[in-house]
Design an enzyme around this catalytic site. Structure first.
Site, PDB file in Angstrom:
ATOM      1  N   ALA A   1       9.320  68.533  81.145  1.00  0.00           N
ATOM      2  CA  ALA A   1       9.751  67.485  81.846  1.00  0.00           C
ATOM      3  C   ALA A   1       9.852  67.942  83.297  1.00  0.00           C
ATOM      4  CB  ALA A   1      11.049  66.918  81.333  1.00  0.00           C
TER       5      ALA A   1
ATOM      6  N   ASP B   1       1.318  68.997  70.299  1.00  0.00           N
ATOM      7  CA  ASP B   1       1.960  68.711  71.679  1.00  0.00           C
ATOM      8  C   ASP B   1       1.947  69.932  72.256  1.00  0.00           C
ATOM      9  OD1 ASP B   1       2.689  66.549  73.267  1.00  0.00           O
ATOM     10  OD2 ASP B   1       4.477  67.159  73.198  1.00  0.00           O
TER      11      ASP B   1
ATOM     12  N   LYS C   1       0.684  71.401  76.095  1.00  0.00           N
ATOM     13  CA  LYS C   1       1.641  72.015  77.266  1.00  0.00           C
ATOM     14  C   LYS C   1       0.973  73.492  77.583  1.00  0.00           C
ATOM     15  CE  LYS C   1       5.644  69.300  75.912  1.00  0.00           C
ATOM     16  NZ  LYS C   1       6.947  69.501  75.329  1.00  0.00           N
TER      17      LYS C   1
END
Ligand code: ASP
Ligand code: MG
Length: 820
Positions: A614, A681, A685
């Site tokens: 994030a 996922d 990353k």
């Protein structure tokens, strides 16, 4: 006492009410004991109406009668509204006489079916003669003694009908003589004059300004005021640049340059007579009379800005002559311009590279085909022999001229201009700077005109504030949170960083809405729902590109695969991108490289800090390593909030299934937790980090351990999965106990080292950087050549819409700081 000339244009005398305003303005000055001469244009639209009446009559079209009666009515109504009693009767008699004469003239034209330049001038002269006759009456009616002056009596010209040249010696004498005996307020017809034989002439469309200047110079007036319907000369055309500002002072030369380049406030020939006598010209707004307006004088003033204004000519074409055999340029240029001049084609701008392989120049678009044909004919031999490869016309182009006295005094002006263009992906086809260094002009595609104007305008006049134009897709919880944060932060960004970030386009799967002035951020949802059109991906991106706004940033708050296909096209259209959507950077390596190349080539930004962890500054940290010449040797991290939470909490007391259900309820997990547990996922990353570190890797090169066995995947619904989740408890309790025996903990680790990438469950001891971890934190450790003994470690919350949208906003600000 020195006189002042006031000239009022067509819009100032558009109807009886505005004429009353004019009378007020003039009376006010007279009461202040000013010595005034007033010059008027024809009433608004009348000159054009006269021309069309004449043109219709000359081709025998009976509709000319309709146009004629329109002209008649406009004037007769004005008399009714502006005068009464005796004055009304007298004015009406005079106007009836004019109407009679005009009718005869038009009838004559309809009989001989010809409208010569001479009769056309005669025809047009009625406009000013009507207006001044009536306005003189109106002055008298309001108690100001006034007299109509038919300027044909005193303005003497040659017989170049339509654009007559003034005989100044004669004219100046006649005007002075006349005014020696004039007692009353003189209401002077603009625009018209007469030849030595007393034939009526006109001074060119818009020529009433010129009349004012001719009278001003002859009478050595104190000043010439040109009253119009805008606040003066503006820094740019307000129709194209919303933030255009009135220019307070400018030099005659600047005014000339601006007026030649399309600023229509003043008719260019007006400047010269005033300049010769150093009479200030002041542009004032009839509808805002208390505003100071623009004062045009000699250059002895200091302007606050590096440039004075920007203007454009739109209807031009760029003629290009190229070829390696173009060596004897002097001769060829001579031949080209001779033939062009012979056919009265006006050349607006010329540019020639010193290598002499190309000459290009602009002409009016309407004359470009003819110019090309003429040159092709003239250079037939050179073309046949291949000395010249071609003569072409680029049609959809515009000239932009940046004007200012300060250009010659200040350095870096052109740098600032071309930076603004470069940053916004605007290609320049030709550049010219006059030797006066008062004007830097360049040719660009017409579709880029408004973007160029705004970018340059912002750069010079609003350098205090940078406008950032955001287009966003996705209004789910992330999109919404982003808008909310932008709203909360926008005052700070404006006050402290001088950034004016606006959302100018927004779309979700249902609706899309655009507003170049910025969508109201307080009410975006209503605006989108009410004003928005049905959403369509293709159309959205088409409209985005058509907006062609400077400093554009696209924000992708979706996880869509369709949107990422548009990235390359956006970057090549000079639109920067900020995206939390991982799909682009994790598609094929080729596409990733293409995006990176486009960033360089088009000088744009592509930021995706929120792809990993994030808002944690992980990607920018890797980039800093790379920039500083460091080399990343190993990456190890816990890159998922859900999986961090899972293994931080796994214990004798809390089972695998209990924690997953708890995390699901807390909103940490994806809607279907298997999407977290399958590791894909996280692998994405890792892939982004590895690529960012400079290594080539594809998603399928990563070894991924799926934490859910296939028996709980295939054909199993989410609900069923939750029901059977406890089947996994034993397996993970077993793994935990084994780890515990060795005083280790379980961590689901994404790792890259020596070309190998994996996402697997590992047991690590207390020496391992990922050993200590709590809550749902992300943690990442980098080993590099410089940081080798002990790795660089970053830790913190790495999921959730707030921190993600914070990352988006931070990226936008980083991009904005790169803009000019
Ligand atoms: N009435 C003339 C025209 O429309 C002159 C002027 O308005 O200045 O061109
Ligand atoms: Mg005008």
């Amino acid at each position: 006492m020195k006189r002042k000339i006031y000239k009022f244009g067509g819009s100032s005398v558009g109807n009886p009410d505005t004429i009353k305003k004019v009378i007020e303005i003039v009376s006010g000055s007279l009461n202040n004991n000013e010595n005034i001469v007033v010059v008027f244009s024809a009433f608004q639209t009348i000159t054009n109406l006269l021309i069309s009446t004449g043109e219709l009559a000359s081709v025998g079209n009976e509709e000319y009668k309709l146009a004629f009666s329109q002209i008649k009515n406009i004037h007769l109504t004005a008399i009714e509204k502006l005068t009464d009693g005796d004055i009304l009767r007298k004015t009406r008699t005079k106007v009836f006489k004019l109407i009679d004469d005009l009718e005869k003239l038009i009838y004559g034209i309809s009989l001989i079916k010809e409208l010569s330049p001479r009769s056309r001038d005669h025809l047009m002269s009625y406009g000013e003669r009507f207006s001044c006759t009536i306005i003189a009456g109106a002055f008298n009616n309001s108690g100001v003694e006034a007299e109509f002056l038919d300027s044909r009596k005193v303005v003497k010209t040659d017989d170049n009908f339509g654009n007559a040249r003034v005989n100044f010696v004669l004219t100046n004498n006649l005007i002075r003589e006349y005014f020696d005996n004039a007692k009353k307020l003189q209401v002077v017809c603009g625009f018209i004059g007469s030849t030595a034989d007393n034939e009526t002439t006109t001074l060119g469309r818009g020529g009433s300004d010129y009349t004012a200047s001719i009278f001003g110079a002859a009478l050595e007036a104190k000043e010439i005021q040109i009253w119009t319907d805008v606040d003066g000369v503006l820094t740019a055309d307000p129709k194209k640049v919303k933030k255009a500002l009135p220019i307070q002072k400018m030099s005659y030369e600047e005014a000339l340059e601006m007026s030649h380049f399309g600023a229509k406030v003043i008719y260019p020939p007006t400047i010269r007579p005033a300049l010769i006598k150093s009479i200030p010209i002041i542009i004032k707004n009839t509808f805002n009379p208390s505003f100071v307006g623009t004062e045009i004088t000699t250059a002895a003033f200091a302007s606050d800005y590096a440039i004075t204004g920007i203007s454009t000519i739109e209807n031009v074409a760029l003629i290009k002559i190229q070829g390696t055999g173009l060596v004897d340029v002097a001769n060829i240029a001579g031949r080209i311009f001779k033939i062009i001049a012979k056919e009265s084609i006006n050349v607006i701008l010329i540019s020639q590279a010193s290598s002499g392989h190309s000459i290009c120049f602009t002409v009016l678009e309407t004359q470009s085909s003819k110019a090309v044909a003429l040159i092709q004919e003239e250079l037939k031999y050179e073309l046949n022999e291949g000395f010249i490869s071609g003569v072409e016309a680029d049609k959809e182009v515009s000239i932009v001229a940046v004007v200012g006295e300060n250009i010659r005094n200040m350095s870096g002006v052109s740098e600032k201009i071309f930076q603004a263009l470069g940053r916004n992906g605007i290609e320049i086809s030709a550049i010219a700077q006059g030797s006066s260094r008062l004007n830097i002009s360049f040719v660009i595609k017409r579709k880029d005109e408004s973007k160029a104007l705004n970018a340059i305008h912002d750069n010079f006049f609003l350098s205090d504030y940078k406008a950032i134009n955001v287009f966003m897709v996705g209004t789910g919880s992330l999109g919404r949170t982003f808008i909310q944060q932008l709203k909360n932060q926008s005052k700070y960004l404006y006050d402290e960083l001088n950034l004016d970030i606006k959302i100018v386009g927004i779309a979700n799967t249902r609706k899309m809405h655009f507003d170049n002035d910025g969508i109201n951020i307080e009410n975006w949802e209503n605006e989108l729902n009410i004003k928005g059109k049905e959403s369509n991906t293709e159309n959205f991106f088409e409209l985005l590109k058509q907006s062609n706004l400077p400093n554009s940033v696209f924000v992708d708050c979706t996880s869509s695969e369709i949107i990422i296909d548009k990235y390359l096209d956006l970057l090549s259209s000079a639109v920067s991108i900020v995206t939390p959507n991982k799909k682009a950077n994790t598609s094929r390596y080729d596409y990733y490289l293409q995006l990176k190349k486009a960033v360089k080539k088009y000088n744009v930004s592509f930021f995706y800090e929120s792809n990993v962890g994030a808002g944690l500054p992980i990607i920018s940290t890797i980039q800093d390593f790379v920039y500083s010449g460091d080399k990343i040797l190993q990456i190890e991290g816990v890159l998922s909030g859900t999986l961090s939470y899972l293994f931080n909490n796994l214990s004798k007391e809390r089972t695998f299934s209990q924690i997953i259900k708890d995390a699901h309820e807390k909103g940490f997990t994806e809607v279907d937790p298997r999407e977290d547990l399958n590791g894909i996922d996280i692998a994405r990353k890792l892939l982004i980090l590895v690529r960012e570190a400079g290594y080539k890797l594809e998603l399928e090169d990563i070894i991924i351990e799926n934490l859910v066995p296939s028996t709980l995947i295939n054909g199993i619904s989410k609900e069923e999965f939750f029901n059977r989740l406890s089947e996994l408890d034993d397996l993970y309790e077993q793994k935990r106990i084994e780890a515990e025996k060795e005083t280790k903990v379980l961590r689901y680790i994404a790792k890259y080292e020596g070309g190998k990438a994996s996402v697997v469950l590992e047991a690590v001891d207390s020496n391992h950087p990922l050993y200590s971890l709590s809550s749902n934190d992300n943690k990442i450790a980098f080993k590099t050549v410089y940081y080798n003994e002990r790795p660089v470690i970053m830790r913190g919350p790495g999921a959730g819409v707030k921190v993600t949208s914070g990352g988006i906003l931070a990226d936008i600000v980083r991009i904005a700081n790169n803009f000019y």
